[in-house]
Write a protein that holds these residues in place. Sequence first.
Motif, PDB file in Angstrom:
ATOM      1  N   ASP A 124     -25.619  19.557  21.040  1.00 23.30           N
ATOM      2  CA  ASP A 124     -24.961  19.856  22.314  1.00 23.30           C
ATOM      3  C   ASP A 124     -25.732  19.327  23.520  1.00 23.30           C
ATOM      4  O   ASP A 124     -25.462  19.711  24.645  1.00 23.30           O
ATOM      5  N   ARG A 125     -26.698  18.427  23.292  1.00 25.56           N
ATOM      6  CA  ARG A 125     -27.494  17.860  24.379  1.00 25.56           C
ATOM      7  C   ARG A 125     -27.328  16.345  24.403  1.00 25.56           C
ATOM      8  O   ARG A 125     -27.112  15.713  23.375  1.00 25.56           O
ATOM      9  N   SER A 126     -27.463  15.766  25.607  1.00 23.89           N
ATOM     10  CA  SER A 126     -27.417  14.315  25.774  1.00 23.89           C
ATOM     11  C   SER A 126     -28.674  13.865  26.510  1.00 23.89           C
ATOM     12  O   SER A 126     -29.091  14.508  27.475  1.00 23.89           O
ATOM     13  N   LEU A 127     -29.246  12.771  26.067  1.00 21.30           N
ATOM     14  CA  LEU A 127     -30.418  12.205  26.720  1.00 21.30           C
ATOM     15  C   LEU A 127     -29.992  11.523  28.011  1.00 21.30           C
ATOM     16  O   LEU A 127     -29.070  10.707  28.018  1.00 21.30           O
ATOM     17  N   VAL A 128     -30.668  11.869  29.113  1.00 22.10           N
ATOM     18  CA  VAL A 128     -30.357  11.275  30.414  1.00 22.10           C
ATOM     19  C   VAL A 128     -31.469  10.324  30.838  1.00 22.10           C
ATOM     20  O   VAL A 128     -31.210   9.213  31.278  1.00 22.10           O
ATOM     21  N   ALA A 129     -32.719  10.778  30.707  1.00 24.44           N
ATOM     22  CA  ALA A 129     -33.864   9.965  31.128  1.00 24.44           C
ATOM     23  C   ALA A 129     -35.107  10.465  30.407  1.00 24.44           C
ATOM     24  O   ALA A 129     -35.140  11.574  29.883  1.00 24.44           O
ATOM     25  N   GLU A 137     -17.643  24.007  31.735  1.00 22.04           N
ATOM     26  CA  GLU A 137     -17.806  22.561  31.855  1.00 22.04           C
ATOM     27  C   GLU A 137     -18.710  22.157  33.009  1.00 22.04           C
ATOM     28  O   GLU A 137     -18.620  21.053  33.532  1.00 22.04           O
ATOM     29  N   PHE A 138     -19.596  23.072  33.421  1.00 17.68           N
ATOM     30  CA  PHE A 138     -20.643  22.718  34.376  1.00 17.68           C
ATOM     31  C   PHE A 138     -21.725  21.973  33.614  1.00 17.68           C
ATOM     32  O   PHE A 138     -22.092  22.352  32.496  1.00 17.68           O
ATOM     33  N   ALA A 139     -22.258  20.929  34.208  1.00 14.90           N
ATOM     34  CA  ALA A 139     -23.346  20.176  33.587  1.00 14.90           C
ATOM     35  C   ALA A 139     -24.681  20.753  34.046  1.00 14.90           C
ATOM     36  O   ALA A 139     -24.881  21.030  35.227  1.00 14.90           O
ATOM     37  N   TRP A 140     -25.573  20.951  33.101  1.00 13.94           N
ATOM     38  CA  TRP A 140     -26.904  21.479  33.370  1.00 13.94           C
ATOM     39  C   TRP A 140     -27.929  20.426  33.003  1.00 13.94           C
ATOM     40  O   TRP A 140     -27.900  19.862  31.907  1.00 13.94           O
ATOM     41  N   LEU A 141     -28.857  20.157  33.916  1.00  8.80           N
ATOM     42  CA  LEU A 141     -29.954  19.230  33.658  1.00  8.80           C
ATOM     43  C   LEU A 141     -31.159  20.040  33.203  1.00  8.80           C
ATOM     44  O   LEU A 141     -31.541  21.017  33.853  1.00  8.80           O
ATOM     45  N   GLU A 142     -31.744  19.644  32.081  1.00  7.34           N
ATOM     46  CA  GLU A 142     -32.884  20.357  31.522  1.00  7.34           C
ATOM     47  C   GLU A 142     -34.067  19.403  31.400  1.00  7.34           C
ATOM     48  O   GLU A 142     -33.913  18.256  30.985  1.00  7.34           O
ATOM     49  N   LYS A 143     -35.252  19.894  31.748  1.00 10.64           N
ATOM     50  CA  LYS A 143     -36.471  19.092  31.645  1.00 10.64           C
ATOM     51  C   LYS A 143     -37.348  19.702  30.558  1.00 10.64           C
ATOM     52  O   LYS A 143     -37.583  20.909  30.531  1.00 10.64           O
ATOM     53  N   TYR A 144     -37.825  18.842  29.659  1.00  7.81           N
ATOM     54  CA  TYR A 144     -38.698  19.257  28.571  1.00  7.81           C
ATOM     55  C   TYR A 144     -39.954  18.406  28.583  1.00  7.81           C
ATOM     56  O   TYR A 144     -39.917  17.245  29.005  1.00  7.81           O
ATOM     57  N   ALA A 145     -41.029  18.964  28.065  1.00  4.35           N
ATOM     58  CA  ALA A 145     -42.233  18.160  27.851  1.00  4.35           C
ATOM     59  C   ALA A 145     -41.924  17.134  26.754  1.00  4.35           C
ATOM     60  O   ALA A 145     -41.261  17.456  25.769  1.00  4.35           O
ATOM     61  N   ALA A 146     -42.369  15.917  26.955  1.00  7.37           N
ATOM     62  CA  ALA A 146     -42.148  14.876  25.946  1.00  7.37           C
ATOM     63  C   ALA A 146     -42.902  15.259  24.679  1.00  7.37           C
ATOM     64  O   ALA A 146     -44.030  15.769  24.748  1.00  7.37           O
ATOM     65  N   PRO A 147     -42.292  15.048  23.512  1.00  2.00           N
ATOM     66  CA  PRO A 147     -42.984  15.396  22.275  1.00  2.00           C
ATOM     67  C   PRO A 147     -44.218  14.504  22.070  1.00  2.00           C
ATOM     68  O   PRO A 147     -44.216  13.335  22.455  1.00  2.00           O
ATOM     69  N   GLY A 151     -39.679   9.855  30.478  1.00  2.05           N
ATOM     70  CA  GLY A 151     -40.866   9.238  31.042  1.00  2.05           C
ATOM     71  C   GLY A 151     -42.034   9.502  30.119  1.00  2.05           C
ATOM     72  O   GLY A 151     -41.864   9.962  28.991  1.00  2.05           O
ATOM     73  N   GLU A 152     -43.229   9.258  30.602  1.00  2.00           N
ATOM     74  CA  GLU A 152     -44.420   9.431  29.782  1.00  2.00           C
ATOM     75  C   GLU A 152     -44.642  10.893  29.401  1.00  2.00           C
ATOM     76  O   GLU A 152     -45.091  11.196  28.302  1.00  2.00           O
ATOM     77  N   ASP A 153     -44.314  11.814  30.316  1.00  3.17           N
ATOM     78  CA  ASP A 153     -44.601  13.231  30.085  1.00  3.17           C
ATOM     79  C   ASP A 153     -43.372  14.124  29.947  1.00  3.17           C
ATOM     80  O   ASP A 153     -43.507  15.283  29.569  1.00  3.17           O
ATOM     81  N   SER A 154     -42.195  13.626  30.280  1.00  2.00           N
ATOM     82  CA  SER A 154     -41.003  14.475  30.320  1.00  2.00           C
ATOM     83  C   SER A 154     -39.789  13.805  29.704  1.00  2.00           C
ATOM     84  O   SER A 154     -39.686  12.579  29.685  1.00  2.00           O
ATOM     85  N   VAL A 155     -38.874  14.659  29.238  1.00  2.00           N
ATOM     86  CA  VAL A 155     -37.579  14.216  28.715  1.00  2.00           C
ATOM     87  C   VAL A 155     -36.516  15.035  29.433  1.00  2.00           C
ATOM     88  O   VAL A 155     -36.647  16.247  29.569  1.00  2.00           O
TER      89      VAL A 155
END
Length: 61
Positions: free
Chosen positions: A27-32, A47-57, A34-38
Motif C-alpha cells: 500500500d506504499r509508493s516510492l516517491v523519492a 483518498e487523501f495522500a500521506w507523505l511518509e519519511k523513513y530512515a534509509a535501510p 536520498g542517502e539517509d531517507s526514503v
Amino acid sequence: MAAGAPALFDVFDARGQRIAEVELPEDRSLVAFGEDSVYLTRSDEFEFAWLEKYAAPAIGG
C-alpha cells in the motif's frame, strides 16, 4: 507486477553492481530517496495522500 503485490526495487552500488533488493509494503509508493531517507506515499480511506519519511535501510556493499 501483479495488482496488490509488494513493489520490489533493486539497489546498485557506485560501480553498477546489484547489491540488494528492497521490498515496499503493497500500500506504499516510492516517491523519492536520498542517502539517509526514503519518502513513500500512501492513501487513506478518504483518498487523501500521506507523505511518509523513513530512515534509509542500511545496505552493505
